[in-house]
Design a protein around this motif. Structure first.
Motif, mmCIF file in Angstrom:
data_model
loop_
_atom_site.group_PDB
_atom_site.id
_atom_site.type_symbol
_atom_site.label_atom_id
_atom_site.label_comp_id
_atom_site.label_asym_id
_atom_site.label_seq_id
_atom_site.Cartn_x
_atom_site.Cartn_y
_atom_site.Cartn_z
ATOM 1 N N GLU A 234 1.017 -1.183 0.144
ATOM 2 C CA GLU A 234 -0.377 0.340 0.261
ATOM 3 C C GLU A 234 0.685 0.703 -0.197
ATOM 4 O O GLU A 234 1.449 1.511 0.778
ATOM 5 C CB GLU A 234 -0.986 0.402 1.244
ATOM 6 C CG GLU A 234 -1.965 -1.351 1.242
ATOM 7 C CD GLU A 234 -1.429 -2.269 1.836
ATOM 8 O OE1 GLU A 234 0.094 -1.937 2.177
ATOM 9 O OE2 GLU A 234 -2.151 -3.052 2.274
ATOM 10 N N ARG A 235 0.676 2.486 -0.979
ATOM 11 C CA ARG A 235 1.295 3.296 -0.653
ATOM 12 C C ARG A 235 1.760 3.890 0.290
ATOM 13 O O ARG A 235 2.698 4.275 1.090
ATOM 14 C CB ARG A 235 0.468 4.130 -1.655
ATOM 15 C CG ARG A 235 1.717 5.833 -2.559
ATOM 16 C CD ARG A 235 0.375 6.443 -3.266
ATOM 17 N NE ARG A 235 -0.513 6.036 -4.141
ATOM 18 C CZ ARG A 235 -0.935 6.516 -4.788
ATOM 19 N NH1 ARG A 235 -1.732 7.218 -4.451
ATOM 20 N NH2 ARG A 235 -1.670 5.607 -5.742
ATOM 21 N N ASP A 236 0.676 4.003 0.996
ATOM 22 C CA ASP A 236 0.564 5.211 2.511
ATOM 23 C C ASP A 236 1.628 4.382 3.301
ATOM 24 O O ASP A 236 2.887 5.281 4.133
ATOM 25 C CB ASP A 236 -0.337 5.051 2.661
ATOM 26 C CG ASP A 236 -1.519 6.561 2.825
ATOM 27 O OD1 ASP A 236 -0.986 7.030 1.337
ATOM 28 O OD2 ASP A 236 -2.680 6.831 3.614
ATOM 29 N N ILE A 265 3.376 0.151 -10.740
ATOM 30 C CA ILE A 265 3.425 0.857 -9.728
ATOM 31 C C ILE A 265 3.787 2.326 -9.799
ATOM 32 O O ILE A 265 3.162 3.220 -9.346
ATOM 33 C CB ILE A 265 3.426 0.658 -8.296
ATOM 34 C CG1 ILE A 265 4.853 0.243 -7.574
ATOM 35 C CG2 ILE A 265 2.500 -0.568 -8.472
ATOM 36 C CD1 ILE A 265 4.776 0.058 -6.256
ATOM 37 N N PHE A 269 2.724 5.536 -8.513
ATOM 38 C CA PHE A 269 3.804 5.836 -7.082
ATOM 39 C C PHE A 269 4.404 7.167 -7.074
ATOM 40 O O PHE A 269 4.998 8.010 -6.129
ATOM 41 C CB PHE A 269 4.913 4.911 -6.729
ATOM 42 C CG PHE A 269 5.214 4.680 -5.305
ATOM 43 C CD1 PHE A 269 4.654 3.706 -4.671
ATOM 44 C CD2 PHE A 269 6.049 5.017 -5.496
ATOM 45 C CE1 PHE A 269 4.954 3.997 -3.209
ATOM 46 C CE2 PHE A 269 6.888 5.306 -3.803
ATOM 47 C CZ PHE A 269 6.129 4.497 -2.933
ATOM 48 N N ALA A 272 3.046 10.210 -6.121
ATOM 49 C CA ALA A 272 2.824 10.659 -4.968
ATOM 50 C C ALA A 272 4.601 10.501 -3.638
ATOM 51 O O ALA A 272 4.267 11.679 -2.707
ATOM 52 C CB ALA A 272 2.177 9.443 -3.902
#
Length: 417
Positions: A234-236, A265, A269, A272
């Motif tokens: 997951e990105r976060d 991704i 990604f 972000a």
């Protein structure tokens, strides 16, 4: 001068080797109290070293390594007290048994003897190494960098006075106070008195020691560390770990230097990443695949140079490279890494297992920051170094790494047939 230091250290090592754990702990407690009680002497010397370092244009990262203040010195003293709580490995029975010959044989852990440590602008190393060596019954000869020689000399004087309060020789902990580089070359040849040498510094120092030393050398401490972000994370969650690994203490050898991102991704990604790195004040050094996307975001971005992949930034700078898959990520780590600390961020058990098996570093992480490679964090107490080689120690070197063993055979007037 160094021959006399070597003789004094060797003589002191014989006295240290027979001390009980309780006696060694009492010495360490006296040292911890003395560091606090006599802090003014150490901090005054450190101020002089800092003033010279600033005048000579030392980087902020290295100034941070060099700087001592009252809270840091108290923390160093507390670390010494923590060493008292660690199990003493000296005298530990490793294994043994009765032989057909009638001999009862044991393999027992003993001190190395005399340890030499060469390091740079890290005054806390002086106390960390001295306390670990004393706990394991070893004498130590310290050679800090020229940037911190006043601080080291003042610290060692405080330690030596504490030793003498317990009737122990000052030769148990000595510092080479002169910044003359020739003395390093002389130390490398002091194999008659020094049993193991640990360089803690840049690649040049490690190369010099490997090539010139007649003493067994433990190399490590250079950390070109990587994080590979695979397509399942997951990105976060990934951002949280990346920020910690880069920003929690960027001047440390276990801070991340290169971020490897799975191309699957990357389109989502990278924007972000740019936003988050802009918030954190981290400059990105981007490869050709990521450069345009990252430059479109708010972060400060420059093109990465090939040489950047081989060096420690020790600052708020981070290389970014998009890789085709895990094969390319592992290949990059093998080519540019220093076998210090590398991590994968993934939700795939198969990917995690493969990364752990194929990345040949002293510490490999799954879904965790590389900043944990540290003796204290690993439950070893203070560390003498982080070894990136395989003999005789690897990773954070705590007390056990400062010992060797001897075979002891008990007979009943036993002879070999």
């Amino acid at each position: 001068m160094l021959v006399e230091m070597g003789k004094a250290a060797k003589a002191a090592s014989y006295q240290l080797s027979v001390l009980s754990t309780a006696q060694k702990n009492q010495v360490l407690l006296t040292i911890a109290g003395s560091l606090e009680a006599q802090s003014a002497e150490i901090l005054a010397a450190n101020e002089q070293d800092l003033a010279d370092a600033r005048q000579n244009g030392m980087s902020e990262a290295l100034l941070d390594r060099l700087m001592l203040n009252a809270p840091r010195l108290k923390g160093i003293a507390d670390d010494v007290r923590q060493v008292c709580n660690l199990a003493d490995p000296v005298g530990e029975l490793i294994d043994g048994g009765q032989l057909d010959s009638g001999l009862r044989i044991e393999r027992r852990r003993v001190p190395l003897g005399v340890v030499g440590v060469i390091y740079e602008a890290r005054p806390n190393v002086t106390v960390d190494v001295a306390s670990l060596c004393l706990k394991t019954g070893n004498a130590v000869i310290l050679r800090g960098g020229k940037e911190t020689y006043r601080t080291n000399a003042a610290t060692v004087r405080v330690i030596q006075r504490a030793l003498q309060q317990h009737g122990l020789p000052a030769g148990a902990v000595q510092a080479i106070e002169s910044p003359d580089r020739e003395l390093v070359n002389q130390l490398l040849k002091l194999d008659r008195y020094v049993d193991m040498l640990i360089p803690r510094g840049g690649a040049g120092l490690h190369k010099l020691c490997r090539e010139q030393s007649t003493i067994p050398v433990i190399t490590g401490g250079i950390g070109v560390c990587h994080i590979f972000v695979d397509q399942s994370i997951e990105r976060d969650a990934a951002m949280k770990v990346i920020v910690n690994a880069k920003k929690q203490r960027p001047s440390a050898c276990n801070s991340v230097e290169t971020l490897l991102i799975d191309q699957a991704i990357a389109p989502a990604f990278l924007p972000a990443l740019s936003r988050r790195m802009a918030e954190e004040g981290i400059t990105l050094h981007a490869d050709p695949q990521s450069l345009a996307t990252l430059q479109a975001g708010p972060a400060e971005v420059v093109a990465v140079k090939e040489a950047d992949y081989n060096d420690e930034w020790l600052s708020l700078d981070l290389n970014v490279k998009v890789v085709a898959d895990m094969d390319e990520a592992i290949a990059h780590i093998r080519e540019h890494g220093t076998q210090h600390s590398d991590a994968i961020l993934t939700r795939s058990i198969q990917n995690a297992d493969r990364f752990v098996k194929q990345v040949d570093s002293s510490a490999v992480y799954v879904n965790a920051s590389t900043r944990f490679t540290d003796g204290g964090q690993f439950g070893l107490g203070a560390e003498v170094a982080v070894s990136t080689q395989k003999l005789h120690a690897r990773g954070p070197m705590g007390l056990e790494a400062l010992t060797t063993y001897k075979w002891i055979a008990y007979g009943d007037d036993t002879i070999r047939g």
